[in-house]
Design an enzyme around this catalytic site. Structure first.
Site, PDB file in Angstrom:
ATOM      1  N   GLU A 133       0.990  -1.058  -0.083  1.00 23.79           N
ATOM      2  CA  GLU A 133       0.040   0.015  -0.022  1.00 23.79           C
ATOM      3  C   GLU A 133       0.786   1.221   0.106  1.00 23.79           C
ATOM      4  O   GLU A 133       2.021   1.093   0.689  1.00 23.79           O
ATOM      5  CB  GLU A 133      -0.819  -0.030   1.275  1.00 23.79           C
ATOM      6  N   SER A 134       0.368   2.175  -0.820  1.00 17.98           N
ATOM      7  CA  SER A 134       1.096   3.466  -0.856  1.00 17.98           C
ATOM      8  C   SER A 134       2.519   3.348  -1.111  1.00 17.98           C
ATOM      9  O   SER A 134       2.713   2.885  -2.472  1.00 17.98           O
ATOM     10  CB  SER A 134       1.208   4.204   0.575  1.00 17.98           C
ATOM     11  N   ALA A 135       3.564   3.565  -0.641  1.00 16.18           N
ATOM     12  CA  ALA A 135       4.903   3.323  -1.176  1.00 16.18           C
ATOM     13  C   ALA A 135       5.067   1.775  -1.392  1.00 16.18           C
ATOM     14  O   ALA A 135       5.929   1.398  -2.390  1.00 16.18           O
ATOM     15  CB  ALA A 135       5.996   3.666  -0.117  1.00 16.18           C
ATOM     16  N   MET A 178      -2.174  -1.368  -3.796  1.00 14.95           N
ATOM     17  CA  MET A 178      -3.089  -0.509  -3.106  1.00 14.95           C
ATOM     18  C   MET A 178      -2.508   0.960  -3.203  1.00 14.95           C
ATOM     19  O   MET A 178      -1.634   0.978  -2.568  1.00 14.95           O
ATOM     20  CB  MET A 178      -3.328  -1.084  -1.590  1.00 14.95           C
TER      21      MET A 178
END
Length: 611
Positions: A238-240, A264
């Site tokens: 998720e994200s990075a 994500m």
């Protein structure tokens, strides 16, 4: 889990799990014997936890700012019952009082599994609750898991902007216990230690990404010992972590290491995830730590000799000196992955346009699930607000000067994001103005955070979906987490960036509020608990079958089509999931069609490519 014994056959070995009186269990892998412990998930279910397993040598000394090297096999029994260490964070980012600052010897991973199967026909599992030491055996073919069904595996890559976070932040007991799968959470070097680059051989960079590749190889080689299927591994983040997973899916070094991909809230084309002017940022660090003269002014790139001298000095700098630096600003991306011609051959946007290349690395041979949330921009607005507060909080600075600084910040951020999106170093000012004007006509406030959020989350997701849709044999599913929980009591509503993880992992809401500062106050109600069950079923079925709809058949009887260029289907996921089409179509058309057409109208050579 290969050991030689009385039952050794030409193509078979014996798998041994030892359950001790202290509710611990020992798994014998090709890496060595690992002692884990039985623990209890938030929902009361039991599961086994193996934490802090080293997959690479400590990245210190000569291995600081270098590719990771495999950790040698372990003699004796390794105690995998202690929490994994974090990699070093910038101390300015430590929002939570009890979050450790981390240590360099941090290249470890955690393995969570419901139970270990044993017995010649996949009979009763080895229960870690037994009060006497017990040895159980299972016969298996070399290179496979125990007899019986092999568990599906997901490797989790944490987020944190490539500068914070760690595998320990994501307890997975409820998920692995209810879905009977294996989750492996990995640490990787972050920030300066993970991604500093001189843009030459002295320090190529991308060390955190190479850490992730090595961790995947460790899982491929050892997960069968835990009952996992090494030939069917999902990578998710998720994200990075989502951006990392996006990178891992389009580079040659990961071929054959996984079969399913779940990014994500971020992909490999997210603007924040690709470094620009990496050597300039490395020079700044060297000046801050005494490895270069602070008064040195350069109007050129460092030579290889100069870079090597600088890196030799940086390898001797105490890690605490790096942690004093806070490498974050909304108007640039630094100490993140970069196009180096090695890990990443070309910019991700270019790789995604080359079907021959994508086919050669197996990109189209996998199954994909992508997701974004309905309030992603809250985290971006928080960054904007914090930056403005810092400017306004300056003492001895006039109000006019503060206003000018904020105006410059906005202009620089617009130019950086548009230039990075278009892959040009200096986007023409009127082109930037046209893009900003498009947002201003549609929004009365938060134009900057919305533009930044779009180029970080939704548009990069479409980059990957559109590339995958060119294949007639690849399935890619798109999920929009569209829920408005009652525990969101601040100015933000909906599922803010990273709040969807509360429905996957056993994360305390209070802890997430300390990290996100978005007004979380309260607990899950019945609707949230039901949504959590649906979401974990969805993710579990994606891992097991490649089709996330299999976890939603009762509430979504009409099916969930995979994404294609004509239908643009996505799942509007909330208490009552429904399939819809064309999420954020106006923004998608603007960034994927209109803006590139505007950019192409400029004379050749005006926008100078930095790749």
């Amino acid at each position: 889990m290969l050991i030689q014994g009385a039952f050794h056959l030409l193509w078979f070995s014996v798998a041994v799990a030892v359950v001790t009186a202290e509710n611990t269990v020992i798994v014998d892998t090709s890496f060595g014997k690992l002692q884990g412990v039985e623990t209890t998930a938030r929902n009361g279910h039991k599961f086994l936890s193996f934490t802090g397993i080293p997959y690479a040598k400590p990245p210190v000394g000569a291995l600081r700012f270098a590719k990771p090297e495999p950790h040698p096999p372990i003699d004796g029994v390794f105690d995998a019952t202690k929490p994994a260490e974090f990699c070093p964070h910038p101390t300015a980012l430590l929002y939570i009082d009890d979050m450790p600052a981390g240590q360099e010897d941090c290249l470890v991973l955690n393995v969570y599994v419901k139970q270990l199967e044993h017995g010649p026909q996949g009979s009763a599992p080895a229960s870690a609750t037994r009060k006497s030491t017990t040895t159980t055996t299972a016969t298996r073919k070399s290179g496979t898991g125990p007899i019986g069904d092999k568990k599906k595996v997901v490797v989790w890559v944490h987020g944190g902007g490539f500068m914070a976070g760690g595998a320990t932040d994501y307890p997975a007991g409820t998920f692995v216990a209810t879905q009977d799968v294996i989750l492996v959470g990995i640490n990787y070097r972050i920030g300066i230690l993970g991604f500093l680059s001189t843009e030459n051989e002295a320090s190529v960079g991308n060390y955190g990404m190479w850490d992730q590749v090595m961790a995947l190889k460790w899982v491929k080689d050892n997960i069968a010992a835990f009952g996992g299927d090494p030939d069917d591994i999902t990578i998710a983040g998720e994200s990075a972590g989502g951006a990392s997973v996006g990178f891992l899916s389009i580079v040659p070094s990961t071929s054959g290491l996984f079969t399913k991909v779940y990014p994500m809230s971020g992909t490999g084309t997210s603007v924040f995830a690709t470094a620009v002017d990496a050597q300039d940022h490395a020079v700044d660090v060297a000046k801050s730590t005494g490895c270069l003269d602070k008064e040195l002014t350069l109007d050129r790139k460092l030579t290889l000799e100069e870079s090597e001298k600088m890196m030799s000095c940086l390898r001797d700098v105490p890690v605490e000196e790096f942690q004093k630096l806070a490498p974050f600003s909304i108007d640039r991306a630094q100490f993140v992955p970069r196009v180096d011609g090695d890990f990443l051959p070309l910019h991700p946007s270019k790789l995604l346009q080359d079907d021959n290349y994508l086919d050669s690395i197996g990109f189209f041979d996998r199954t994909y699930l992508f997701s974004v949330t309905n309030s992603e921009k809250a985290v971006m607005q928080g960054a904007v607000d914090a930056t403005e507060a810092g400017i306004n909080g300056q003492e001895g600075v006039s109000g006019a000067d503060k206003t000018a600084q904020i105006g410059k910040l906005y202009n620089n951020t617009h130019r950086f994001y548009l230039g990075s999106r278009l892959n040009i170093a200096s986007p023409p000012g009127d082109l930037v103005d046209k893009a900003v004007s498009w947002y201003s006509r549609r929004l009365t406030e938060n134009q900057l955070s919305t533009l930044v959020s779009d180029l970080t989350f939704i548009i990069p997701t479409y980059d990957y979906l559109n590339a995958l849709a060119r294949s007639k044999t690849t399935d890619a599913y798109f999920l929009y987490f569209n829920h408005y929980p009652g525990y969101m009591q601040g100015k933000h509503r909906g599922i803010v960036h990273a709040a969807d993880l509360l429905y996957w992992f056993d994360i305390e809401l209070e802890k997430w509020e300390k990290l996100l500062h978005v007004g979380i106050d309260g607990e899950f109600d019945e609707e949230d608990l039901n949504l959590q069950m649906m979401f974990t079923d969805l993710v579990g079925q994606f891992m097991k079958t490649g089709n996330p709809w299999h976890g939603l058949q009762e509430v979504l009887p009409g099916g969930w089509p995979s994404f294609d260029l004509r239908g643009n289907h996505y799942l509007d996921f909330g208490p009552k999931p429904v399939v819809r089409r064309h999420l954020e179509k106006d923004k998608k058309d603007f960034w994927l069609t209109t803006v590139p057409e505007w950019a192409s109208s400029y004379k050749s050579g005006v926008p100078k490519s930095f790749y």
